[in-house]
Design a protein around this motif. Structure first.
Motif, PDB file in Angstrom:
ATOM      1  N   ARG A   1      12.087   8.098  -4.972  1.00 28.18           N
ATOM      2  CA  ARG A   1      11.681   6.746  -4.561  1.00 28.18           C
ATOM      3  C   ARG A   1      11.209   6.748  -3.110  1.00 28.18           C
ATOM      4  O   ARG A   1      10.204   6.101  -2.768  1.00 28.18           O
ATOM      5  CB  ARG A   1      12.860   5.785  -4.752  1.00 28.18           C
ATOM      6  N   GLU A   2      11.904   7.476  -2.241  1.00 29.31           N
ATOM      7  CA  GLU A   2      11.513   7.540  -0.835  1.00 29.31           C
ATOM      8  C   GLU A   2      10.168   8.247  -0.674  1.00 29.31           C
ATOM      9  O   GLU A   2       9.332   7.829   0.144  1.00 29.31           O
ATOM     10  CB  GLU A   2      12.583   8.276  -0.036  1.00 29.31           C
ATOM     11  N   ALA A   3       9.939   9.301  -1.457  1.00 21.88           N
ATOM     12  CA  ALA A   3       8.671  10.021  -1.375  1.00 21.88           C
ATOM     13  C   ALA A   3       7.512   9.159  -1.858  1.00 21.88           C
ATOM     14  O   ALA A   3       6.430   9.151  -1.260  1.00 21.88           O
ATOM     15  CB  ALA A   3       8.747  11.312  -2.197  1.00 21.88           C
ATOM     16  N   LEU A   4       7.738   8.419  -2.935  1.00 22.61           N
ATOM     17  CA  LEU A   4       6.687   7.527  -3.440  1.00 22.61           C
ATOM     18  C   LEU A   4       6.364   6.445  -2.414  1.00 22.61           C
ATOM     19  O   LEU A   4       5.191   6.084  -2.230  1.00 22.61           O
ATOM     20  CB  LEU A   4       7.133   6.892  -4.759  1.00 22.61           C
ATOM     21  N   SER A   5       7.391   5.929  -1.750  1.00 21.92           N
ATOM     22  CA  SER A   5       7.165   4.914  -0.728  1.00 21.92           C
ATOM     23  C   SER A   5       6.330   5.483   0.417  1.00 21.92           C
ATOM     24  O   SER A   5       5.416   4.816   0.930  1.00 21.92           O
ATOM     25  CB  SER A   5       8.501   4.395  -0.202  1.00 21.92           C
ATOM     26  N   ARG A   6       6.624   6.709   0.824  1.00 23.05           N
ATOM     27  CA  ARG A   6       5.856   7.350   1.898  1.00 23.05           C
ATOM     28  C   ARG A   6       4.395   7.539   1.479  1.00 23.05           C
ATOM     29  O   ARG A   6       3.476   7.237   2.242  1.00 23.05           O
ATOM     30  CB  ARG A   6       6.477   8.702   2.247  1.00 23.05           C
TER      31      ARG A   6
END
Length: 210
Positions: A52-57
């Motif tokens: 989820r954090e990678a997709l947000s980035r």
């Protein structure tokens, strides 16, 4: 594709970000498909949080779409996208050429090297043009366009004679007007043949999914 292979970063967020970025660059995610956190977590062997954090980035970098209320989606490159992105890259390069940058601080690219793929050499040449302008903001904007163009750049050798283009760019070194003309021709060729690049890109994505 699990990310626990040797040489991969141990930090889960870095592993997820690097793997997803590579898939975008390699043209595996170019069809506008939904990027489901649970599916990606299962495929990559990671928990949902770093995914989820990678997709947000990546969404913040405009490399994927964040459709509020619907989730994340892979980009869908089409002909109009390539025409716009190649045109924008040319504008950044033209601005870099016009800048009074640190031309002596950054050595010019060496003559074409048969040991390196032509796509790598061409990217290095264009990076040099922008880097020598000495503007971090310009380089960051140019690099973001390059990330979005990465899948198309990967299939350029199927459509263009990159070795000839590189030779033309190297021949123009030292003559700003000649180099600007060579860059204009290079980018206009890609804008005109954007449909061929899209077909090559789609074919590669289909093969990768088999």
């Amino acid at each position: 594709m699990k990310v626990g292979a040797p040489g991969k970063p141990r930090d889960p967020f870095s592993a997820a970000l690097e793997t997803l970025r590579d898939q975008l660059r390699n043209g595996r995610l170019v069809s506008g498909e939904p990027l489901t956190v649970t599916d990606l977590a299962h495929d990559l062997g990671l928990s949902a949080t770093p995914i989820r954090e990678a997709l947000s980035r990546l969404a913040g970098e405009r490399l994927i779409e964040d459709r509020r209320g619907r989730g994340y989606f892979a980009p869908r490159l089409d002909v109009s996208d390539l025409v716009e992105l190649y045109g924008l890259r040319r504008l950044y390069l033209t601005e870099a050429l016009a800048a009074d940058g640190e031309s002596d601080a950054i050595p010019a690219p060496e003559t074409p090297d048969a040991a390196l793929p032509a796509t790598v050499q061409l990217t290095q040449f264009l990076d040099w043009i922008v880097a020598r302008a000495g503007s971090r903001a310009l380089f960051d904007a140019y690099r973001q366009v390059g990330e979005r163009l990465a899948p198309s750049i990967r299939v350029e050798p199927q459509v263009f004679a990159l070795a000839d283009e590189l030779a033309g760019l190297h021949a123009a070194l030292g003559d700003r007007d000649a180099l600007a003309s060579a860059l204009a021709l290079l980018h206009e060729a890609r804008r005109l043949r954007a449909p061929d690049l899209i077909r090559a890109l789609r074919a590669g994505a289909n093969i990768a999914s088999l």
